[in-house]
Write a protein that holds these residues in place. Structure first.
Motif, PDB file in Angstrom:
ATOM      1  N   ARG A  86       0.836  -1.205   0.000  1.00 36.89           N
ATOM      2  CA  ARG A  86       0.000   0.000   0.000  1.00 36.89           C
ATOM      3  C   ARG A  86       0.876   1.262   0.000  1.00 36.89           C
ATOM      4  O   ARG A  86       0.560   2.243  -0.663  1.00 36.89           O
ATOM      5  N   ARG A  89       1.979   1.939  -3.406  1.00 36.31           N
ATOM      6  CA  ARG A  89       0.907   2.545  -4.208  1.00 36.31           C
ATOM      7  C   ARG A  89       0.811   4.035  -3.930  1.00 36.31           C
ATOM      8  O   ARG A  89       0.664   4.847  -4.846  1.00 36.31           O
ATOM      9  N   ASP A 126       1.177  -3.419  -9.533  1.00 33.19           N
ATOM     10  CA  ASP A 126       1.487  -2.051  -9.121  1.00 33.19           C
ATOM     11  C   ASP A 126       2.946  -1.693  -9.399  1.00 33.19           C
ATOM     12  O   ASP A 126       3.273  -0.509  -9.510  1.00 33.19           O
TER      13      ASP A 126
END
Length: 128
Positions: A86, A89, A126
């Motif tokens: 995360r 990201r 990602d």
């Protein structure tokens, strides 16, 4: 239950309502006498996702970092990997490609150790 409603609000695009629900959930969790750090970290990731999806990825960083710290304290390698992914990201969305790559590569290494192929594939996407 509140966390589930917050995730539903995220899916429906009602980000402000989702954020209020996560804040309530976090307040309730933090008030509990037992160790619920992992649940707090999950709620923080939901809050980070709400920030990302509402167009405020820089606001997600503090939530992800707190979740990462909690999971590191618990020595929960799989969830540490989730937080690193995360964070990658977030860094990609705020135009910090080197930091994004470093976080996602660390997440991938941990996911490979835990054998979670689904999350590994998502993190690879990602990575670019």
């Amino acid at each position: 239950v509140i966390g589930s409603l917050a995730m539903l609000a995220d899916v429906m695009g009602d980000y402000d309502r989702g954020k209020v629900l996560v804040q309530r959930s976090l307040a309730a969790l933090r008030a509990l006498p037992q160790d619920v750090r992992s649940s707090i970290a999950l709620a923080l990731i939901v809050m980070a996702d709400l920030e990302i999806n509402s167009g405020h990825p820089a606001n997600a960083r503090a939530h992800v970092d707190e979740a990462l710290t909690l999971w590191q304290e618990l020595e929960d390698e799989q969830h540490v990997a989730v937080a690193l992914w995360r964070r990658g990201r977030v860094e990609r969305l705020v135009a910090h490609p080197e930091e994004a790559t470093a976080c996602i590569e660390r997440a991938l290494a941990a996911l490979r150790r835990t054998g979670d192929r689904n999350l590994e594939y998502m993190a690879l996407a990602d990575l670019g």
